[in-house]
Write an enzyme that holds these catalytic residues in place. Sequence first.
Site, PDB file in Angstrom:
ATOM      1  N   ASN A  15      73.882 -87.156 -34.085  1.00  0.00           N
ATOM      2  CA  ASN A  15      75.415 -88.153 -34.415  1.00  0.00           C
ATOM      3  C   ASN A  15      74.738 -87.828 -36.142  1.00  0.00           C
ATOM      4  OD1 ASN A  15      75.686 -87.864 -31.914  1.00  0.00           O
ATOM      5  ND2 ASN A  15      73.972 -90.082 -32.004  1.00  0.00           N
ATOM      6  N   GLU A  47      69.002 -87.912 -32.029  1.00  0.00           N
ATOM      7  CA  GLU A  47      68.130 -88.535 -30.958  1.00  0.00           C
ATOM      8  C   GLU A  47      67.566 -87.048 -30.391  1.00  0.00           C
ATOM      9  OE1 GLU A  47      73.191 -89.851 -29.447  1.00  0.00           O
ATOM     10  OE2 GLU A  47      72.160 -88.487 -28.010  1.00  0.00           O
ATOM     11  N   VAL A  80      77.332 -97.304 -32.896  1.00  0.00           N
ATOM     12  CA  VAL A  80      77.408 -98.689 -32.198  1.00  0.00           C
ATOM     13  C   VAL A  80      76.367 -99.581 -32.689  1.00  0.00           C
ATOM     14  CG1 VAL A  80      77.960 -99.959 -30.582  1.00  0.00           C
ATOM     15  CG2 VAL A  80      79.255 -97.827 -30.615  1.00  0.00           C
ATOM     16  N   LYS A 111      75.956 -77.640 -30.255  1.00  0.00           N
ATOM     17  CA  LYS A 111      74.872 -78.198 -29.667  1.00  0.00           C
ATOM     18  C   LYS A 111      74.061 -76.947 -29.864  1.00  0.00           C
ATOM     19  CE  LYS A 111      76.997 -82.064 -29.823  1.00  0.00           C
ATOM     20  NZ  LYS A 111      77.079 -83.349 -30.923  1.00  0.00           N
ATOM     21  N   ARG A 117      78.183 -89.690 -37.719  1.00  0.00           N
ATOM     22  CA  ARG A 117      78.640 -90.540 -38.146  1.00  0.00           C
ATOM     23  C   ARG A 117      77.414 -92.122 -37.864  1.00  0.00           C
ATOM     24  NH1 ARG A 117      78.312 -89.805 -32.184  1.00  0.00           N
ATOM     25  NH2 ARG A 117      77.617 -91.961 -31.209  1.00  0.00           N
ATOM     26  N   GLU A 137      69.304 -75.337 -20.597  1.00  0.00           N
ATOM     27  CA  GLU A 137      67.489 -76.143 -20.966  1.00  0.00           C
ATOM     28  C   GLU A 137      66.923 -76.654 -19.250  1.00  0.00           C
ATOM     29  OE1 GLU A 137      68.897 -79.758 -22.507  1.00  0.00           O
ATOM     30  OE2 GLU A 137      68.752 -79.108 -25.062  1.00  0.00           O
ATOM     31  N   GLY A 196      77.371 -86.023 -25.934  1.00  0.00           N
ATOM     32  CA  GLY A 196      77.007 -87.965 -25.219  1.00  0.00           C
ATOM     33  C   GLY A 196      77.557 -87.964 -23.550  1.00  0.00           C
ATOM     34  N   PHE A 222      65.171 -79.231 -17.111  1.00  0.00           N
ATOM     35  CA  PHE A 222      65.610 -80.167 -17.184  1.00  0.00           C
ATOM     36  C   PHE A 222      65.032 -81.758 -16.988  1.00  0.00           C
ATOM     37  CE2 PHE A 222      66.621 -84.215 -13.743  1.00  0.00           C
ATOM     38  CZ  PHE A 222      67.616 -84.907 -14.534  1.00  0.00           C
TER      39      PHE A 222
END
Length: 455
Positions: A290, A275, A295, A116, A292, A200, A164, A202
């Site tokens: 991501n 994202e 959902v 990440k 993939r 980071e 995630g 917040f």
Amino acid sequence: MFTKILVANRGEIALRIIRACKEMAIATVAIYSEVDRESLHVRFADEDICIGPAPSTQSYLDPKRIIAAAEITGCEAIHPGYGFLAESASFADMCESSGFKFIGPPPEVIRSMGDKSLAKRTMQEAGVPIIPGSDEVVQSPEEALEISEAIGYPMIIKAAAGGGGRGMRLVQSPEELGQQFETARMEAASAFGSPEVYIEKFIERPRHIEVQILADEHGNIIHLGERDCSIQRRHQKLIEESPSPTLSPDKREALGKAALRGAKEAGYRNAGTMEFLFDRHGNFYFMEMNTRIQVEHPVTEEVTGFDLVKEQIRIANGEKLGCLQSQVNLCGHAIECRINAEDPEKNFAPHPGLITSFHVPGGSGVRVDTHAYAGYRIPPNYDSLIAKLIVKAQNRQEAIQKMRRALEEFIVEGVSTTIPFHKSLLQDSLFLSGHYDTAYIEALSLEKLAPSVKT
Ligand code: MV4
């Protein structure tokens, strides 16, 4: 085109992939664990093969068993779905070295986006806004303190191998920093096998908005608009919608362009999602990518008319994207409610067991993706998603009305589900206004701040 694909997953997404293959005249092989024999993904596949006992580590998470199943059945490609091995670079490597096309990005892209901290640097290179913080992984509390002087409090410490929402620590003041830093490293080491963390600023009560990307193997890349996924609880999304109810046309365009620049820089291939977090002022920042199918992909399908799983298969087969960015039209509004076998009254505890009656809604603009049916027994071993209810209408208000109607028609008996929870959410004034953020559900259920952001 491939003649046979192995579907390396279970449940609704396995069935979703099988449906795409059927329409493309591609034969399918389902894999299943001993407790999934009666799942619809097994019934609707052309062939099926039991790969092991219920625990995922001995079935859906075991690369050797899956590759062996693909060899035995003579498949040419493997679709990983989401979860399980979908973002395992080493599984993608194994597929390719065993002669199977992995339907997803190249292993090295999965690997680089899985780090990440590296992913953030890649996006920064591309001029995509990133959240202020450490440029690299942070090695010591002293280094962390130095960064805090530049960005201020509160800060968040994240695992470089995480993602995630797992393995994050909030730091409110310099006094807490040393302890939180050590704890974050220990948790990262035990959860992800690497102690590396980065820091980071917040962002309080952000919105979570993500952009769907499609990239072929010839350098063509498009985005298919955004999904607003801010309605979530403990990092489990509950409702997703497209378009985002609060994004101006200018922001939408800037977001799409940033997502494309970032995905290009990453050398992205196949379907992926960029994202972003949005702060209160409407500034957006890259969070993670991501690698993939997700959902919530159906909401994008409903507003664009694309079949994302078919696109994944065509891209993996080496075909060029069929259209240019200028030919992507976003039309109407789509909403997805995730129907989980959980009891919202009991803190959303999973509720496996026998479904005694199951009636799915229908009618114009209503889609249900599910592997369940009356008489199906939900095993306790996997996640609790039993159906996705997706509606599409001309605008948000009509989509909400359609969703309310569809939820009324949805009957599930034998197990508790999130249907009643969704019904009340769709009456809540903050949801109706569209001005919700990621803290909304926690606030609704009078819970404290997201418990996985430990204070
Ligand atoms: C953050 C954040 C605030 N500031 N990073 C949660 C999921 C993981 N991918 C990153 N997450 C967050 N990162 C900074 N710098 C707040 C969250 C966050 C969150 C993000 C998206 C959706 C829901 C969330 C719930 C709690 C915290």
